[in-house]
Design a protein around this motif. Structure first.
Motif, PDB file in Angstrom:
ATOM      1  N   LEU A 116       0.893  -1.360  -0.190  1.00 19.22           N
ATOM      2  CA  LEU A 116      -0.051   0.024   0.141  1.00 19.22           C
ATOM      3  C   LEU A 116       1.003   1.302   0.010  1.00 19.22           C
ATOM      4  O   LEU A 116       0.683   2.018  -0.709  1.00 19.22           O
ATOM      5  CB  LEU A 116      -0.881  -0.053   1.218  1.00 19.22           C
ATOM      6  N   GLY A 117       2.008   1.271   0.851  1.00 15.43           N
ATOM      7  CA  GLY A 117       2.698   2.293   0.868  1.00 15.43           C
ATOM      8  C   GLY A 117       3.487   2.756  -0.492  1.00 15.43           C
ATOM      9  O   GLY A 117       3.652   3.862  -0.846  1.00 15.43           O
ATOM     10  N   ARG A 118       4.056   1.521  -1.229  1.00 14.81           N
ATOM     11  CA  ARG A 118       4.454   1.745  -2.330  1.00 14.81           C
ATOM     12  C   ARG A 118       3.704   2.380  -3.477  1.00 14.81           C
ATOM     13  O   ARG A 118       3.708   3.120  -4.340  1.00 14.81           O
ATOM     14  CB  ARG A 118       5.234   0.384  -2.815  1.00 14.81           C
ATOM     15  N   GLU A 172       1.555  10.623  -2.603  1.00 16.50           N
ATOM     16  CA  GLU A 172       1.062  10.845  -1.599  1.00 16.50           C
ATOM     17  C   GLU A 172       2.086  10.063  -0.678  1.00 16.50           C
ATOM     18  O   GLU A 172       2.152   9.327  -0.103  1.00 16.50           O
ATOM     19  CB  GLU A 172      -0.279   9.981  -1.438  1.00 16.50           C
ATOM     20  N   ILE A 173       3.109  11.433  -0.425  1.00 18.38           N
ATOM     21  CA  ILE A 173       4.130  10.656   0.356  1.00 18.38           C
ATOM     22  C   ILE A 173       3.945  10.636   1.767  1.00 18.38           C
ATOM     23  O   ILE A 173       4.627   9.816   2.544  1.00 18.38           O
ATOM     24  CB  ILE A 173       5.394  11.899   0.091  1.00 18.38           C
ATOM     25  N   ALA A 174       3.124  11.393   2.407  1.00 16.62           N
ATOM     26  CA  ALA A 174       2.924  11.475   3.690  1.00 16.62           C
ATOM     27  C   ALA A 174       1.999  10.147   3.871  1.00 16.62           C
ATOM     28  O   ALA A 174       2.313   9.402   5.198  1.00 16.62           O
ATOM     29  CB  ALA A 174       1.969  12.696   4.253  1.00 16.62           C
ATOM     30  N   LEU A 175       0.957   9.642   3.168  1.00 14.11           N
ATOM     31  CA  LEU A 175       0.193   8.627   3.379  1.00 14.11           C
ATOM     32  C   LEU A 175       1.348   7.318   3.394  1.00 14.11           C
ATOM     33  O   LEU A 175       0.961   6.560   3.913  1.00 14.11           O
ATOM     34  CB  LEU A 175      -0.595   8.364   2.366  1.00 14.11           C
ATOM     35  N   ALA A 176       2.016   7.478   2.321  1.00 15.99           N
ATOM     36  CA  ALA A 176       3.086   6.200   2.030  1.00 15.99           C
ATOM     37  C   ALA A 176       4.081   6.279   3.431  1.00 15.99           C
ATOM     38  O   ALA A 176       4.294   5.059   3.748  1.00 15.99           O
ATOM     39  CB  ALA A 176       3.907   6.571   0.995  1.00 15.99           C
ATOM     40  N   ILE A 177       4.428   6.909   3.991  1.00 10.46           N
ATOM     41  CA  ILE A 177       5.327   7.151   5.158  1.00 10.46           C
ATOM     42  C   ILE A 177       4.487   6.402   6.349  1.00 10.46           C
ATOM     43  O   ILE A 177       5.181   5.457   6.905  1.00 10.46           O
ATOM     44  CB  ILE A 177       5.997   8.463   5.601  1.00 10.46           C
ATOM     45  N   ARG A 178       3.218   6.712   6.518  1.00  3.61           N
ATOM     46  CA  ARG A 178       2.471   6.222   7.423  1.00  3.61           C
ATOM     47  C   ARG A 178       2.291   4.560   7.248  1.00  3.61           C
ATOM     48  O   ARG A 178       2.426   3.946   8.350  1.00  3.61           O
ATOM     49  CB  ARG A 178       1.106   6.700   7.408  1.00  3.61           C
ATOM     50  N   PRO A 235       9.022  -5.169  12.971  1.00  5.15           N
ATOM     51  CA  PRO A 235      10.078  -4.237  13.125  1.00  5.15           C
ATOM     52  C   PRO A 235      11.378  -4.558  12.662  1.00  5.15           C
ATOM     53  O   PRO A 235      12.316  -3.793  12.013  1.00  5.15           O
ATOM     54  CB  PRO A 235      10.312  -3.993  14.469  1.00  5.15           C
ATOM     55  N   MET A 236      11.623  -6.093  12.283  1.00  7.68           N
ATOM     56  CA  MET A 236      12.941  -6.619  11.666  1.00  7.68           C
ATOM     57  C   MET A 236      13.033  -6.624  10.037  1.00  7.68           C
ATOM     58  O   MET A 236      14.000  -7.195   9.660  1.00  7.68           O
ATOM     59  CB  MET A 236      13.206  -7.721  12.366  1.00  7.68           C
ATOM     60  N   ASN A 237      12.115  -5.896   9.579  1.00 12.77           N
ATOM     61  CA  ASN A 237      12.299  -6.128   8.074  1.00 12.77           C
ATOM     62  C   ASN A 237      13.142  -4.861   7.664  1.00 12.77           C
ATOM     63  O   ASN A 237      12.768  -3.786   7.584  1.00 12.77           O
ATOM     64  CB  ASN A 237      10.929  -5.882   7.515  1.00 12.77           C
ATOM     65  N   PRO A 238      14.192  -5.501   7.037  1.00 11.75           N
ATOM     66  CA  PRO A 238      15.187  -4.495   6.785  1.00 11.75           C
ATOM     67  C   PRO A 238      15.003  -3.852   5.388  1.00 11.75           C
ATOM     68  O   PRO A 238      15.285  -2.645   4.830  1.00 11.75           O
ATOM     69  CB  PRO A 238      16.687  -5.404   6.400  1.00 11.75           C
ATOM     70  N   GLU A 239      13.795  -4.387   4.317  1.00 16.34           N
ATOM     71  CA  GLU A 239      13.630  -3.785   3.056  1.00 16.34           C
ATOM     72  C   GLU A 239      12.862  -2.756   3.489  1.00 16.34           C
ATOM     73  O   GLU A 239      12.962  -1.638   2.811  1.00 16.34           O
ATOM     74  CB  GLU A 239      12.793  -4.841   2.372  1.00 16.34           C
ATOM     75  N   VAL A 240      11.901  -2.634   4.275  1.00 15.81           N
ATOM     76  CA  VAL A 240      11.003  -1.627   4.627  1.00 15.81           C
ATOM     77  C   VAL A 240      11.799  -0.371   5.108  1.00 15.81           C
ATOM     78  O   VAL A 240      11.352   0.717   4.905  1.00 15.81           O
ATOM     79  CB  VAL A 240       9.703  -1.895   5.182  1.00 15.81           C
ATOM     80  N   TRP A 241      12.532  -0.828   6.190  1.00 15.34           N
ATOM     81  CA  TRP A 241      13.363   0.114   6.774  1.00 15.34           C
ATOM     82  C   TRP A 241      14.464   0.870   6.068  1.00 15.34           C
ATOM     83  O   TRP A 241      14.398   2.191   6.115  1.00 15.34           O
ATOM     84  CB  TRP A 241      13.983  -0.266   8.166  1.00 15.34           C
ATOM     85  N   LYS A 242      15.292   0.182   5.424  1.00 15.06           N
ATOM     86  CA  LYS A 242      16.293   0.749   4.760  1.00 15.06           C
ATOM     87  C   LYS A 242      15.935   1.521   3.279  1.00 15.06           C
ATOM     88  O   LYS A 242      16.613   2.263   2.732  1.00 15.06           O
ATOM     89  CB  LYS A 242      17.625  -0.319   4.392  1.00 15.06           C
ATOM     90  N   GLU A 243      15.050   0.615   2.598  1.00 13.90           N
ATOM     91  CA  GLU A 243      14.783   1.029   1.311  1.00 13.90           C
ATOM     92  C   GLU A 243      13.540   2.062   1.013  1.00 13.90           C
ATOM     93  O   GLU A 243      13.364   3.166   0.825  1.00 13.90           O
ATOM     94  CB  GLU A 243      14.284  -0.174   0.352  1.00 13.90           C
ATOM     95  N   ASP A 244      12.446   1.389   1.550  1.00 10.16           N
ATOM     96  CA  ASP A 244      11.054   2.114   1.540  1.00 10.16           C
ATOM     97  C   ASP A 244      10.758   3.348   2.116  1.00 10.16           C
ATOM     98  O   ASP A 244      10.641   4.415   1.745  1.00 10.16           O
ATOM     99  CB  ASP A 244       9.939   1.280   1.636  1.00 10.16           C
ATOM    100  N   LEU A 245      11.075   3.092   3.437  1.00  8.38           N
ATOM    101  CA  LEU A 245      10.736   4.202   4.427  1.00  8.38           C
ATOM    102  C   LEU A 245      11.931   5.268   4.095  1.00  8.38           C
ATOM    103  O   LEU A 245      11.517   6.574   4.266  1.00  8.38           O
ATOM    104  CB  LEU A 245      10.977   3.869   5.839  1.00  8.38           C
ATOM    105  N   TRP A 283      13.660   6.247   1.412  1.00  7.78           N
ATOM    106  CA  TRP A 283      13.418   6.813   0.310  1.00  7.78           C
ATOM    107  C   TRP A 283      12.286   7.777   0.263  1.00  7.78           C
ATOM    108  O   TRP A 283      12.271   8.801  -0.308  1.00  7.78           O
ATOM    109  CB  TRP A 283      13.050   5.899  -1.037  1.00  7.78           C
ATOM    110  N   ALA A 284      11.195   7.267   0.942  1.00  9.21           N
ATOM    111  CA  ALA A 284       9.916   8.087   0.849  1.00  9.21           C
ATOM    112  C   ALA A 284      10.185   9.493   2.012  1.00  9.21           C
ATOM    113  O   ALA A 284       9.881  10.425   1.441  1.00  9.21           O
ATOM    114  CB  ALA A 284       8.806   7.332   1.980  1.00  9.21           C
ATOM    115  N   ARG A 285      11.127   9.328   2.972  1.00 10.28           N
ATOM    116  CA  ARG A 285      11.652  10.413   3.878  1.00 10.28           C
ATOM    117  C   ARG A 285      12.250  11.444   2.816  1.00 10.28           C
ATOM    118  O   ARG A 285      12.319  12.570   2.911  1.00 10.28           O
ATOM    119  CB  ARG A 285      12.341  10.101   5.195  1.00 10.28           C
ATOM    120  N   LYS A 286      13.176  10.819   2.234  1.00 10.72           N
ATOM    121  CA  LYS A 286      14.076  11.667   1.314  1.00 10.72           C
ATOM    122  C   LYS A 286      13.436  12.472   0.281  1.00 10.72           C
ATOM    123  O   LYS A 286      13.423  13.523  -0.073  1.00 10.72           O
ATOM    124  CB  LYS A 286      15.149  10.817   0.480  1.00 10.72           C
ATOM    125  N   LEU A 287      12.180  11.881  -0.377  1.00  9.00           N
ATOM    126  CA  LEU A 287      11.246  12.662  -1.340  1.00  9.00           C
ATOM    127  C   LEU A 287      10.526  13.649  -0.505  1.00  9.00           C
ATOM    128  O   LEU A 287      10.297  14.663  -1.246  1.00  9.00           O
ATOM    129  CB  LEU A 287      10.438  11.508  -1.743  1.00  9.00           C
TER     130      LEU A 287
END
Length: 261
Positions: free
Chosen positions: A133-135, A142-148, A158-168, A170-174
């Motif tokens: 959904l975030g992607r 919709e960057i704010a909704l994606a971050i949420r 919490p231990m998912n490195p893909e969401v932490w290092k890539e998705d989140l 990248w969304a914060r950088k945008l």
């Protein structure tokens, strides 16, 4: 012909043995009726269970077929398979999540967001549904909704490195870039307004200097309109400019000069 005991009128004598036999037969008939009802309910329940099992089995087959098609980039065919599977198991969140991924690959972002939202509604504890959904939301800008959505996915897993290092990340950088662009636009707009205000001087059109300049221009125009200028070309080719005044209207002899304006 002897009549049944339950049809005898009140007050007539009924033997105790006959009465007990009738009650026993009536109880047996009731037990048989109850057994028939129970058997019917059980059979209906069993048929429903079998039907559900068949739907789940067929849905899984269609899901696997769609997954194989998607891996071979046959996205449209995969969507058809998954839609058929959803007709059999409409509460399967995984089907909606897979469908959203394929729709994003086809750059159909609005349907992708809708499919991901359906997946989240059916299984709010699915971290991969929230990630998808975030992607999809990020694809719509919709960057704010994606971050949420990414944050919810991390809260579940919490231990998912893909969401932490890539998705989140990248969304914060945008989001930071969006804020910087918005700030620059606001500054450019404010600067443009300031320049527009400075480019128009505040003249006092009733000052003595302006009035004097206007009067001088009027006098000059009046003097020029009172004089007439002519170019005289003689027969020998000599060119002469002559200014006529109202009080001196004399002109050279037209037999000797050719007048040209």
């Amino acid at each position: 012909m002897a009549s049944f005991g339950w049809k005898r009128k009140i007050g007539e004598k009924v033997s105790k043995a006959t009465s007990q036999q009738f009650e026993a037969e009536a109880a047996d008939d009731k037990d048989l009726g109850d057994d028939d009802d129970a058997n019917w309910v059980h059979a209906a329940k069993r048929r429903r269970e079998i039907l559900l099992e068949d739907c789940v089995r067929k849905s899984k087959e269609l899901k696997d077929e769609g997954a194989n098609l998607a891996e071979n980039r046959r996205y449209r065919e995969a969507l058809v398979k998954w839609d058929e599977a959803l007709q059999l198991t409409p509460e399967d969140a995984t089907l909606y999540e897979m469908k959203s991924q394929v729709l994003m690959s086809l750059h159909e972002m609005f349907p992708a967001v809708h499919a991901a939202e359906m997946a989240v509604q059916r299984n709010p504890r699915s971290w991969d549904a929230w990630q998808t959904l975030g992607r999809a939301q990020l694809g719509l800008g919709e960057i704010a909704l994606a971050i949420r959505s990414f944050q919810v996915s991390l809260h579940i897993f919490p231990m998912n490195p893909e969401v932490w290092k890539e998705d989140l990340s990248w969304a914060r950088k945008l989001q930071e870039q969006q804020k910087a662009t918005k700030t620059e636009s606001m500054q450019a707009l404010a600067k443009g307004k300031e320049l527009a205000q400075e480019s128009i001087p505040d003249y006092d059109f009733e000052s003595d200097e302006i009035v004097a300049v206007c009067a001088a221009i009027a006098e000059k125009e009046k003097a020029l309109s009172a004089a007439k200028t002519m170019v005289i070309v003689s027969a020998s080719g000599t060119v002469e400019t002559v200014t006529e005044q109202d009080n001196c209207p004399a002109t050279p002899d037209e037999t000797l000069f050719i007048r040209a304006r």
